[in-house]
Write a protein that holds these residues in place. Sequence first.
Motif, PDB file in Angstrom:
ATOM      1  N   THR A   1      38.528  36.936  43.796  1.00 41.06           N
ATOM      2  CA  THR A   1      39.874  37.433  44.062  1.00 41.06           C
ATOM      3  C   THR A   1      40.870  36.538  43.346  1.00 41.06           C
ATOM      4  N   SER A   2      42.063  37.041  43.166  1.00 40.20           N
ATOM      5  CA  SER A   2      43.112  36.213  42.570  1.00 40.20           C
ATOM      6  C   SER A   2      44.392  36.393  43.361  1.00 40.20           C
ATOM      7  N   ASP A   3      45.207  35.342  43.345  1.00 33.02           N
ATOM      8  CA  ASP A   3      46.484  35.420  44.047  1.00 33.02           C
ATOM      9  C   ASP A   3      47.571  35.902  43.086  1.00 33.02           C
ATOM     10  N   ASP A   4      48.809  35.946  43.547  1.00 30.43           N
ATOM     11  CA  ASP A   4      49.907  36.461  42.718  1.00 30.43           C
ATOM     12  C   ASP A   4      50.277  35.537  41.559  1.00 30.43           C
ATOM     13  N   GLN A   5      49.698  34.327  41.516  1.00 32.79           N
ATOM     14  CA  GLN A   5      49.933  33.408  40.403  1.00 32.79           C
ATOM     15  C   GLN A   5      48.741  33.360  39.450  1.00 32.79           C
ATOM     16  N   GLY A   6      47.758  34.254  39.652  1.00 34.25           N
ATOM     17  CA  GLY A   6      46.613  34.338  38.761  1.00 34.25           C
ATOM     18  C   GLY A   6      45.508  33.332  39.029  1.00 34.25           C
ATOM     19  N   ARG A   7      45.588  32.607  40.141  1.00 35.09           N
ATOM     20  CA  ARG A   7      44.528  31.650  40.484  1.00 35.09           C
ATOM     21  C   ARG A   7      43.371  32.394  41.130  1.00 35.09           C
TER      22      ARG A   7
END
Length: 66
Positions: free
Chosen positions: A33-39
Amino acid sequence: MPKDATGNTSSATVTPFAGDTHDRAAPAEVKVTSDDQGRATISGKAEAGSTVEITLPGWHNHKSYG
């Protein structure tokens, strides 16, 4: 009779050895999965005592967990 470098002799002994014949289960429930900052976050389950290696395309480093 076998002799060692100093001339000691002993009778031969055969000790049976069985290697690890247990097939390890593949990691399960793997999620990326990724967060809204692309991590990215990688999660999942693996057999206790196993080592999981993660290699990402384009990266020269990898990380082993175990």
